[in-house]
Enzyme design. Structure first.
Site, PDB file in Angstrom:
ATOM      1  N   TYR A  98       5.775  -3.980  24.488  1.00 50.70           N
ATOM      2  CA  TYR A  98       5.642  -4.864  23.326  1.00 50.70           C
ATOM      3  C   TYR A  98       4.928  -6.174  23.668  1.00 50.70           C
ATOM      4  CZ  TYR A  98       6.103  -6.418  18.636  1.00 50.70           C
ATOM      5  OH  TYR A  98       5.767  -6.829  17.372  1.00 50.70           O
ATOM      6  N   THR A 106      12.981  -0.677  10.971  1.00 55.20           N
ATOM      7  CA  THR A 106      12.104  -0.595   9.800  1.00 55.20           C
ATOM      8  C   THR A 106      11.170   0.584  10.067  1.00 55.20           C
ATOM      9  OG1 THR A 106      10.370  -1.993  10.733  1.00 55.20           O
ATOM     10  CG2 THR A 106      12.080  -3.126   9.474  1.00 55.20           C
ATOM     11  N   PHE A 125       0.870  -1.172   0.000  1.00 52.98           N
ATOM     12  CA  PHE A 125       0.000   0.000   0.000  1.00 52.98           C
ATOM     13  C   PHE A 125       0.907   1.223   0.000  1.00 52.98           C
ATOM     14  CE2 PHE A 125      -4.137   1.612   2.208  1.00 52.98           C
ATOM     15  CZ  PHE A 125      -4.619   2.008   0.971  1.00 52.98           C
ATOM     16  N   ASP A 146      -5.147  -1.791  -0.729  1.00 55.23           N
ATOM     17  CA  ASP A 146      -5.359  -2.193   0.653  1.00 55.23           C
ATOM     18  C   ASP A 146      -5.532  -3.711   0.767  1.00 55.23           C
ATOM     19  OD1 ASP A 146      -6.044  -2.492   3.260  1.00 55.23           O
ATOM     20  OD2 ASP A 146      -7.921  -1.347   3.149  1.00 55.23           O
TER      21      ASP A 146
HETATM   22  P1  NAI Z   1       7.470  -2.365   7.359  1.00 61.39           P
HETATM   23  O1  NAI Z   1       6.855  -1.129   7.871  1.00 61.39           O
HETATM   24  O2  NAI Z   1       8.879  -2.315   6.928  1.00 61.39           O
HETATM   25  O3  NAI Z   1       6.605  -2.953   6.128  1.00 61.39           O
HETATM   26  C1  NAI Z   1       5.206  -3.061   6.200  1.00 61.39           C
HETATM   27  C2  NAI Z   1       4.633  -3.510   4.868  1.00 61.39           C
HETATM   28  O4  NAI Z   1       3.202  -3.589   5.004  1.00 61.39           O
HETATM   29  C3  NAI Z   1       4.892  -2.537   3.692  1.00 61.39           C
HETATM   30  O5  NAI Z   1       5.153  -3.290   2.533  1.00 61.39           O
HETATM   31  C4  NAI Z   1       3.556  -1.820   3.526  1.00 61.39           C
HETATM   32  O6  NAI Z   1       3.276  -1.358   2.208  1.00 61.39           O
HETATM   33  C5  NAI Z   1       2.604  -2.951   3.884  1.00 61.39           C
HETATM   34  N1  NAI Z   1       1.263  -2.490   4.245  1.00 61.39           N
HETATM   35  C6  NAI Z   1       0.873  -1.759   5.324  1.00 61.39           C
HETATM   36  N2  NAI Z   1      -0.464  -1.570   5.295  1.00 61.39           N
HETATM   37  C7  NAI Z   1      -0.936  -2.200   4.185  1.00 61.39           C
HETATM   38  C8  NAI Z   1      -2.215  -2.374   3.609  1.00 61.39           C
HETATM   39  N3  NAI Z   1      -3.313  -1.884   4.190  1.00 61.39           N
HETATM   40  N4  NAI Z   1      -2.304  -3.057   2.447  1.00 61.39           N
HETATM   41  C9  NAI Z   1      -1.207  -3.552   1.830  1.00 61.39           C
HETATM   42  N5  NAI Z   1       0.035  -3.444   2.352  1.00 61.39           N
HETATM   43  C10 NAI Z   1       0.166  -2.771   3.501  1.00 61.39           C
HETATM   44  O7  NAI Z   1       7.251  -3.479   8.501  1.00 61.39           O
HETATM   45  P2  NAI Z   1       8.156  -4.642   9.107  1.00 61.39           P
HETATM   46  O8  NAI Z   1       8.906  -4.129  10.268  1.00 61.39           O
HETATM   47  O9  NAI Z   1       8.872  -5.378   8.043  1.00 61.39           O
HETATM   48  O10 NAI Z   1       7.019  -5.593   9.717  1.00 61.39           O
HETATM   49  C11 NAI Z   1       6.474  -6.705   9.027  1.00 61.39           C
HETATM   50  C12 NAI Z   1       6.113  -7.775  10.035  1.00 61.39           C
HETATM   51  O11 NAI Z   1       7.301  -8.209  10.692  1.00 61.39           O
HETATM   52  C13 NAI Z   1       5.163  -7.281  11.134  1.00 61.39           C
HETATM   53  O12 NAI Z   1       4.264  -8.309  11.462  1.00 61.39           O
HETATM   54  C14 NAI Z   1       6.107  -7.027  12.303  1.00 61.39           C
HETATM   55  O13 NAI Z   1       5.468  -7.106  13.550  1.00 61.39           O
HETATM   56  C15 NAI Z   1       7.080  -8.184  12.096  1.00 61.39           C
HETATM   57  N6  NAI Z   1       8.364  -8.031  12.804  1.00 61.39           N
HETATM   58  C16 NAI Z   1       9.102  -6.875  12.702  1.00 61.39           C
HETATM   59  C17 NAI Z   1      10.261  -6.733  13.441  1.00 61.39           C
HETATM   60  C18 NAI Z   1      11.081  -5.465  13.371  1.00 61.39           C
HETATM   61  O14 NAI Z   1      11.931  -5.265  14.239  1.00 61.39           O
HETATM   62  N7  NAI Z   1      10.901  -4.621  12.392  1.00 61.39           N
HETATM   63  C19 NAI Z   1      10.772  -7.810  14.312  1.00 61.39           C
HETATM   64  C20 NAI Z   1       9.982  -9.012  14.262  1.00 61.39           C
HETATM   65  C21 NAI Z   1       8.802  -9.104  13.562  1.00 61.39           C
END
Ligand code: NAI
Length: 387
Positions: free
Chosen positions: A234, A274, A73, A110
């Site tokens: 968290y 991120t 998105f 979305d």
């Molecule tokens: P990010 O913010 O880097 O990426 C999020 C992604 O979700 C993007 O591609 C964005 O376009 C997409 N997105 C958001 N809303 C959307 C929607 N309505 N429709 C379509 N796409 C949508 O996030 P990150 O950090 O990579 O997180 C991804 C997963 O990994 C989450 O579940 C997070 O909890 C988990 N995670 C993250 C950690 C971290 O330290 N960053 C550690 C462990 C798990």
């Protein structure tokens, strides 16, 4: 035009297309340096434009040569306002795939809506037939539930009582005390509605009903545990309730996929900078300390290293071990006792005066800027860029 970082609060509201493409190229080169390995042929990535989802898509396409459909998105440029980093990341990913003849289709919209689910299903039917891996990696502040029409918002708050701790403003490098008031019952419900497993379940049900899941399909979502210093905000906070729900959903999905020998997993990943994680108070200070220690011990990994290891060694390798709650753990280096003991030592001492010496807050800041395509060595930022 010449593009420079622009900030609103901790957010960066500009992105550099050339820098974003360079980021993708670096990640592709890393994956290629590891050689090809055997994995699924057709992969759907939900949340494909940044962070862990983007790394998953890159490993799938360039590590095991898979065709990928990515959902995200993102916004394109309007006038002098640049597009979002995820928009440029996706453009660059598509370009690199096209150059190497790897199938890619990127769908912007979305992921929580019925419309995008239908569009993805049509694309799978038209182009791939079936998918054999679905990565669910959304991080969003809001979700409109297509079943009820209600728009839910997630919060980063403790449960039960207020939480007093310290955090860092990584732009100014100031360490501050914070007090975060507890979430209400309704805020917890909404947070679970956004970041829990309901939408993952809707995706798998819709894909199954449309008969686009291959025999032996796997699906994986990402979770986090972390150390006790971040528990109140968290793992034991509202977002932790959502992660509990996501983890329970994996078990339900495995049952639902039994007749096609499918499996659903949650992988607990390492804390990394991120767009999603930089928004979490307290966690940003923890990550600054963690980076310092893990880099010194030569065990630091970014999203691409984590996911490469997850896919090659664990999901499609011979090292699939689950913890007592049935989760994959690729956060084992972060959670090592020696690492966490050193984090605790520094946590007690850190303040605005010694932050640069005791932590890698500068590494945090640089990595944050890099998410938006800024600060890369091979990019000439004085040159005009096409937005
Ligand atoms: P990010 O913010 O880097 O990426 C999020 C992604 O979700 C993007 O591609 C964005 O376009 C997409 N997105 C958001 N809303 C959307 C929607 N309505 N429709 C379509 N796409 C949508 O996030 P990150 O950090 O990579 O997180 C991804 C997963 O990994 C989450 O579940 C997070 O909890 C988990 N995670 C993250 C950690 C971290 O330290 N960053 C550690 C462990 C798990």
């Amino acid at each position: 035009m010449k593009i420079e970082p622009k900030f609103r609060g901790f957010l960066c509201t500009a992105a550099h297309p050339v820098g974003c493409a360079e980021n993708i190229s670096e990640q592709i080169n890393y994956v290629k340096s590891k050689g090809k390995f055997k994995g699924p042929k057709n992969v759907l990535v939900i949340g494909a434009s940044a962070g862990y989802g983007l790394a998953s898509r890159i490993v799938a396409a360039f590590g095991f040569g898979a065709s990928t459909i990515g959902v995200s998105f993102e916004k394109e440029a309007v006038g002098k306002r640049t597009g979002t980093a995820g928009y440029y990341n996706t453009k660059a990913f598509d370009k690199f795939c096209n150059e190497e003849g790897i199938y890619t289709k990127s769908i912007n919209g979305d992921a929580y809506s019925n419309e995008i689910k239908e569009k993805v299903i049509e694309t799978i039917k038209d182009d791939l037939g079936k998918v054999d891996l679905i990565i669910y990696s959304l991080a969003a502040p809001r979700r409109t539930n297509p079943l009820t029409g209600e728009t839910l918002s997630s919060v980063l708050k403790p449960i039960g009582e207020s939480f007093k701790s310290k955090t860092v403003d990584f732009h100014t490098k100031e360490v501050k005390d914070v007090t975060i008031e507890p979430a209400s019952e309704d805020e917890i419900r909404q947070t679970v509605g956004v970041m829990g497993g309901e939408d993952w379940n809707l995706w798998i049900e819709a894909l199954k009903k449309a008969d686009v899941l291959a025999e032996g399909v796997k699906t994986i979502a990402y979770s986090y545990v972390g150390p006790s210093i971040t528990f109140p905000i968290y793992r034991e906070g509202a977002i932790g309730m959502a992660k509990d729900n996501l983890e329970d959903t994996a078990k339900e999905l495995t049952k639902k996929l039994q007749n096609i020998n499918g499996e659903a997993y949650v992988s607990v990943n390492k804390a990394l900078v991120t767009q999603a994680s930089s928004a979490i108070p307290v966690v940003s200070l923890y990550i600054s300390i963690l980076y310092k220690i893990m880099k010194e011990k030569n065990i630091h990994e970014g999203c691409i290293e984590q996911i490469q290891r997850l896919f090659e060694d664990v999901l499609y390798g011979d090292n699939l071990k689950l913890d007592e709650k049935g989760r994959i753990r690729i956060d084992e280096l972060e959670m090592r006792e020696d690492v966490q003991n050193e984090v605790n030592n520094i946590w007690e001492k850190v303040n605005s005066q010694n932050i640069e010496e005791l932590t890698d807050v500068e590494g945090f800041r640089k990595e944050f800027l890099k998410l938006f395509g800024f600060g890369l060595d091979n990019v000439d930022y004085d040159k005009d860029a096409e937005v």
